[in-house]
Design a protein around this motif. Structure first.
Motif, PDB file in Angstrom:
ATOM      1  N   ASN A   3       0.834  -1.197   0.000  1.00 26.81           N
ATOM      2  CA  ASN A   3       0.000   0.000   0.000  1.00 26.81           C
ATOM      3  C   ASN A   3       0.869   1.246   0.000  1.00 26.81           C
ATOM      4  O   ASN A   3       1.854   1.319   0.719  1.00 26.81           O
ATOM      5  CB  ASN A   3      -0.897   0.030   1.248  1.00 26.81           C
ATOM      6  CG  ASN A   3      -1.955  -1.035   1.214  1.00 26.81           C
ATOM      7  OD1 ASN A   3      -2.405  -1.428   0.163  1.00 26.81           O
ATOM      8  ND2 ASN A   3      -2.344  -1.508   2.386  1.00 26.81           N
ATOM      9  N   GLU A  75      -1.993   7.644   6.106  1.00 24.96           N
ATOM     10  CA  GLU A  75      -2.613   6.344   5.892  1.00 24.96           C
ATOM     11  C   GLU A  75      -1.484   5.380   5.549  1.00 24.96           C
ATOM     12  O   GLU A  75      -0.573   5.731   4.805  1.00 24.96           O
ATOM     13  CB  GLU A  75      -3.608   6.396   4.734  1.00 24.96           C
ATOM     14  CG  GLU A  75      -4.819   7.260   4.994  1.00 24.96           C
ATOM     15  CD  GLU A  75      -5.758   7.307   3.801  1.00 24.96           C
ATOM     16  OE1 GLU A  75      -5.727   6.369   2.973  1.00 24.96           O
ATOM     17  OE2 GLU A  75      -6.488   8.292   3.707  1.00 24.96           O
ATOM     18  N   ASN A  76      -1.512   4.213   6.108  1.00 26.67           N
ATOM     19  CA  ASN A  76      -0.542   3.157   5.813  1.00 26.67           C
ATOM     20  C   ASN A  76       0.873   3.482   6.271  1.00 26.67           C
ATOM     21  O   ASN A  76       1.841   2.990   5.685  1.00 26.67           O
ATOM     22  CB  ASN A  76      -0.533   2.820   4.308  1.00 26.67           C
ATOM     23  CG  ASN A  76      -1.893   2.438   3.808  1.00 26.67           C
ATOM     24  OD1 ASN A  76      -2.620   1.708   4.472  1.00 26.67           O
ATOM     25  ND2 ASN A  76      -2.260   2.949   2.651  1.00 26.67           N
TER      26      ASN A  76
END
Length: 136
Positions: A3, A75-76
């Motif tokens: 990701n 995010e991630n």
């Protein structure tokens, strides 16, 4: 498949504004920026502290010092090592227009010749920001 890291600006505020005209010795301005940051692993967020200082030739102490704190959400990303290198450059580029506008406004409102910064390429601040980033 891995990701990709994504980030967004959550909020920003100006935590410190100092204008001391006694420190202004001439009209020849010198400016500097001091970036630093903290990655908060429990919330996957990054707190950028961006300090602007303006001094004059012959002045040892800045006559304008403004500190902006911006919070970015990832995010991630769960660790400081996972922060992509492009983040450091881009986070400064994202917050600089807000800082630039605030500097102009606050110095104008102080009824002094305003400090009006041009658009600037601050990519040279990427390395100092990365070096001055910690994790808690």
């Amino acid at each position: 498949m891995e990701n990709k890291a994504a980030f967004s600006l959550e909020k920003y505020f100006f935590s410190k504004v100092d204008i001391n005209l006694e420190n202004r010795k001439s009209n020849d301005l010198g400016i500097s920026f001091e970036p630093s940051g903290v990655f908060l692993s429990d919330s996957s967020s990054y707190e950028l502290k961006f300090i602007f200082k303006a001094d004059t030739e012959g002045g040892e102490i800045p006559f304008v010092a403004i500190e902006c704190v911006a919070t970015f959400k990832f995010e991630n990303v769960n660790d400081i090592e996972e922060i992509p290198t492009y983040f450091y450059r881009n986070s400064i580029a994202i917050i600089f227009p807000y800082m630039r506008a605030f500097i102009s406004t606050v110095t104008l409102q102080a009824n002094i010749p305003p400090v009006i910064l041009p658009t600037m390429n601050l990519s040279s601040l990427e390395k100092p920001l990365r070096e001055n980033t910690t994790q808690i």
